[in-house]
Write a protein that holds these residues in place. Structure first.
Motif, PDB file in Angstrom:
ATOM      1  N   PHE A 208       0.803  -1.223   0.000  1.00 31.99           N
ATOM      2  CA  PHE A 208       0.000   0.000   0.000  1.00 31.99           C
ATOM      3  C   PHE A 208       0.838   1.277   0.000  1.00 31.99           C
ATOM      4  N   ASP A 209       2.133   1.143   0.292  1.00 36.05           N
ATOM      5  CA  ASP A 209       2.993   2.332   0.235  1.00 36.05           C
ATOM      6  C   ASP A 209       2.972   2.962  -1.154  1.00 36.05           C
ATOM      7  N   ALA A 210       2.690   2.143  -2.163  1.00 37.64           N
ATOM      8  CA  ALA A 210       2.725   2.629  -3.543  1.00 37.64           C
ATOM      9  C   ALA A 210       1.441   3.336  -3.959  1.00 37.64           C
ATOM     10  N   VAL A 211       0.376   3.219  -3.152  1.00 38.91           N
ATOM     11  CA  VAL A 211      -0.929   3.742  -3.588  1.00 38.91           C
ATOM     12  C   VAL A 211      -1.632   4.532  -2.479  1.00 38.91           C
ATOM     13  N   PRO A 212      -0.984   5.526  -1.885  1.00 47.02           N
ATOM     14  CA  PRO A 212      -1.619   6.251  -0.773  1.00 47.02           C
ATOM     15  C   PRO A 212      -2.907   6.961  -1.171  1.00 47.02           C
ATOM     16  N   ASP A 213      -3.045   7.300  -2.441  1.00 44.30           N
ATOM     17  CA  ASP A 213      -4.229   8.031  -2.905  1.00 44.30           C
ATOM     18  C   ASP A 213      -5.479   7.173  -2.970  1.00 44.30           C
ATOM     19  N   LEU A 214      -5.339   5.858  -2.853  1.00 41.34           N
ATOM     20  CA  LEU A 214      -6.498   4.970  -2.955  1.00 41.34           C
ATOM     21  C   LEU A 214      -7.119   4.637  -1.596  1.00 41.34           C
ATOM     22  N   ARG A 215      -6.623   5.202  -0.547  1.00 42.49           N
ATOM     23  CA  ARG A 215      -7.140   4.903   0.793  1.00 42.49           C
ATOM     24  C   ARG A 215      -8.651   5.143   0.854  1.00 42.49           C
ATOM     25  N   GLY A 216      -9.373   4.097   1.254  1.00 43.68           N
ATOM     26  CA  GLY A 216     -10.819   4.190   1.426  1.00 43.68           C
ATOM     27  C   GLY A 216     -11.629   4.191   0.148  1.00 43.68           C
ATOM     28  N   ARG A 217     -10.999   3.922  -1.018  1.00 45.78           N
ATOM     29  CA  ARG A 217     -11.687   4.048  -2.293  1.00 45.78           C
ATOM     30  C   ARG A 217     -11.848   2.735  -3.058  1.00 45.78           C
ATOM     31  N   VAL A 218     -11.149   1.669  -2.661  1.00 44.45           N
ATOM     32  CA  VAL A 218     -11.042   0.471  -3.490  1.00 44.45           C
ATOM     33  C   VAL A 218     -12.273  -0.425  -3.347  1.00 44.45           C
ATOM     34  N   HIS A 219     -12.886  -0.728  -4.488  1.00 44.85           N
ATOM     35  CA  HIS A 219     -14.004  -1.677  -4.510  1.00 44.85           C
ATOM     36  C   HIS A 219     -13.509  -3.123  -4.580  1.00 44.85           C
ATOM     37  N   ILE A 220     -12.551  -3.374  -5.472  1.00 44.30           N
ATOM     38  CA  ILE A 220     -12.031  -4.725  -5.699  1.00 44.30           C
ATOM     39  C   ILE A 220     -10.516  -4.699  -5.557  1.00 44.30           C
ATOM     40  N   GLU A 268      -8.539  -0.141   5.655  1.00 46.64           N
ATOM     41  CA  GLU A 268      -8.308   1.288   5.468  1.00 46.64           C
ATOM     42  C   GLU A 268      -8.326   1.682   3.988  1.00 46.64           C
ATOM     43  N   TRP A 269      -8.049   0.737   3.119  1.00 48.75           N
ATOM     44  CA  TRP A 269      -8.000   1.040   1.683  1.00 48.75           C
ATOM     45  C   TRP A 269      -9.288   0.649   0.962  1.00 48.75           C
ATOM     46  N   LEU A 270     -10.005  -0.333   1.478  1.00 56.32           N
ATOM     47  CA  LEU A 270     -11.271  -0.711   0.863  1.00 56.32           C
ATOM     48  C   LEU A 270     -12.348   0.315   1.196  1.00 56.32           C
ATOM     49  N   CYS A 271     -13.248   0.530   0.249  1.00 54.61           N
ATOM     50  CA  CYS A 271     -14.432   1.330   0.555  1.00 54.61           C
ATOM     51  C   CYS A 271     -15.424   0.445   1.304  1.00 54.61           C
ATOM     52  N   ALA A 272     -16.473   1.030   1.833  1.00 52.64           N
ATOM     53  CA  ALA A 272     -17.501   0.238   2.510  1.00 52.64           C
ATOM     54  C   ALA A 272     -18.063  -0.780   1.530  1.00 52.64           C
ATOM     55  N   GLY A 273     -18.060  -2.056   1.930  1.00 59.08           N
ATOM     56  CA  GLY A 273     -18.535  -3.120   1.058  1.00 59.08           C
ATOM     57  C   GLY A 273     -17.508  -3.608   0.066  1.00 59.08           C
ATOM     58  N   MET A 307     -10.369 -26.644 -11.228  1.00 59.44           N
ATOM     59  CA  MET A 307      -9.190 -25.811 -11.465  1.00 59.44           C
ATOM     60  C   MET A 307      -8.114 -26.013 -10.405  1.00 59.44           C
ATOM     61  N   GLY A 308      -8.440 -26.713  -9.337  1.00 59.90           N
ATOM     62  CA  GLY A 308      -7.498 -26.840  -8.233  1.00 59.90           C
ATOM     63  C   GLY A 308      -7.223 -25.521  -7.568  1.00 59.90           C
ATOM     64  N   ALA A 309      -8.271 -24.679  -7.477  1.00 53.35           N
ATOM     65  CA  ALA A 309      -8.107 -23.303  -7.008  1.00 53.35           C
ATOM     66  C   ALA A 309      -8.903 -23.064  -5.744  1.00 53.35           C
ATOM     67  N   THR A 310      -8.329 -22.292  -4.835  1.00 51.81           N
ATOM     68  CA  THR A 310      -8.997 -21.881  -3.612  1.00 51.81           C
ATOM     69  C   THR A 310      -8.813 -20.374  -3.441  1.00 51.81           C
ATOM     70  N   VAL A 311      -9.917 -19.668  -3.279  1.00 52.47           N
ATOM     71  CA  VAL A 311      -9.897 -18.215  -3.137  1.00 52.47           C
ATOM     72  C   VAL A 311     -10.525 -17.835  -1.798  1.00 52.47           C
ATOM     73  N   VAL A 312      -9.877 -16.933  -1.082  1.00 48.93           N
ATOM     74  CA  VAL A 312     -10.414 -16.411   0.161  1.00 48.93           C
ATOM     75  C   VAL A 312     -10.812 -14.960  -0.094  1.00 48.93           C
ATOM     76  N   ILE A 313     -12.038 -14.616   0.272  1.00 48.31           N
ATOM     77  CA  ILE A 313     -12.570 -13.279   0.031  1.00 48.31           C
ATOM     78  C   ILE A 313     -12.854 -12.617   1.372  1.00 48.31           C
ATOM     79  N   GLY A 314     -12.252 -11.457   1.573  1.00 47.14           N
ATOM     80  CA  GLY A 314     -12.523 -10.656   2.761  1.00 47.14           C
ATOM     81  C   GLY A 314     -13.296  -9.402   2.367  1.00 47.14           C
ATOM     82  N   THR A 315     -14.315  -9.081   3.112  1.00 47.88           N
ATOM     83  CA  THR A 315     -15.176  -7.949   2.776  1.00 47.88           C
ATOM     84  C   THR A 315     -15.267  -6.969   3.930  1.00 47.88           C
ATOM     85  N   ARG A 316     -15.112  -5.711   3.625  1.00 46.37           N
ATOM     86  CA  ARG A 316     -15.268  -4.668   4.631  1.00 46.37           C
ATOM     87  C   ARG A 316     -16.749  -4.375   4.835  1.00 46.37           C
ATOM     88  N   ALA A 317     -17.138  -4.199   6.093  1.00 41.98           N
ATOM     89  CA  ALA A 317     -18.549  -3.887   6.385  1.00 41.98           C
ATOM     90  C   ALA A 317     -18.921  -2.537   5.818  1.00 41.98           C
TER      91      ALA A 317
END
Length: 317
Positions: A208-220, A268-273, A307-317
């Motif tokens: 996240f050091d590379a993207v300080p401007d995205l704090r609180g804005r990221v959907h995905i 801190e970087w994800l938007c709500a939801g 696919m032999g794939a496992t994905v973990v999804i974390g969601t901000r309230a």
């Protein structure tokens, strides 16, 4: 090249352990500019260099993605992570339309591209991708003209995940404002080459050091973090162990060190939801989900046996 010379080339590749020797021979012949160049490519392939590095590209979700030396090669199983990101991105824009959109994730803009996938599948490194089917119109969504998804492709490597996500969202009328970040200079240069077509910004830096401007804005937030435990690196195929950046593979003692760093501040970087998506092994997934919950994200695990794939999804309230 004469038929007998081609047969000799195939035999050399097969003797070196190339499962799909005929297909690889065809790809190398197509890539070579002359006989000397061909011999150089074949010699390197026999020595264990990744086929994708020699060709200069990899196939990912029907796209020909540029890759170069010391750049992580996107795995076909990671297509499942992108698939889940598309579903989530679509769900964040809830305006229904009257027609579904079909997409065949095994298609490619070059017939040869499927050969790389097939070769890796047979070697056990990758798994086949099933085509997506036409969606029920009632389940399809499309963005309003002024709606934009903010996406971050972290640990982006060559940018394959972000590229596929942005292009496929655009096919559905959903605009993506994409930023990609990696700590490896070679990967950043490669990602810039690949992501210009979708107007993405590509930055070099540590998480996240590379993207300080995205704090609180990221959907995905696509985070293809390294997750191989340090002691297991020695057992990886030489194509990966010897030719891909160690930082793109080594996830620390339990393989989850980078995930911990991301999860600790992702809220801190994800938007709500907003959603964080990571790929882990089946064994690591419950621990990874627990880490996400520890830092305030709701978490769920999605698996694809084919696919032999496992994905973990974390969601901000």
């Amino acid at each position: 090249m004469t038929p007998s010379a081609t047969e000799t080339l195939v035999a050399r590749l097969r003797a070196a352990g190339c499962v799909f020797a005929e297909d690889e021979a065809a790809l190398l012949l197509d890539a070579a500019t002359d006989a000397d160049h061909l011999e150089s490519l074949v010699t390197q392939r026999i020595a264990g260099f990744p086929l994708e590095h020699l060709l200069g590209w990899a196939e990912f979700r029907g796209l020909r993605v540029a890759v170069g030396p010391r750049v992580f090669v996107p795995r076909q199983r990671t297509s499942f992570l992108v698939e889940q990101a598309i579903v989530l991105g679509r769900s964040m824009i809830r305006l229904p339309v009257c027609a579904g959109i079909a997409h065949d994730s095994t298609a490619t803009d070059a017939a040869a591209g499927t050969t790389i996938t097939a070769a890796r599948t047979a070697a056990g490194e990758h798994q086949p991708i099933r085509p997506r089917t036409l969606m029920d119109p009632a389940e399809t969504t499309v963005a309003h003209a002024d709606s934009t998804l903010i996406a971050l492709d972290m640990c982006c490597g060559c940018g394959a995940l972000g590229l596929a996500f942005a292009k496929e969202m655009a096919e559905e009328g959903i605009r993506v404002e994409l930023t990609a970040a990696d700590i490896e200079p070679a990967a950043v240069a490669c990602a810039r080459e690949n992501l210009g077509v979708v107007g993405a910004r590509v930055v070099e830096g540590d998480l996240f050091d590379a993207v300080p401007d995205l704090r609180g804005r990221v959907h995905i937030l696509l985070a293809n973090t390294p997750y191989v435990p340090s002691e297991d690196i020695a057992w990886m195929p030489p194509e990966a162990r010897d030719h891909e950046p160690r930082r793109a593979l080594d996830g620390g003692a339990d393989g989850l060190d980078v995930l911990r760093r991301i999860a600790a501040v992702a809220g801190e970087w994800l938007c709500a939801g907003g959603h964080l998506l990571v790929e882990e092994s089946e064994e690591q997934a419950p621990v990874a989900a627990g880490i996400m919950r520890e830092y305030g994200l709701s978490a769920r695990i999605i698996e694809c046996e084919d696919m032999g794939a496992t994905v973990v999804i974390g969601t901000r309230a």
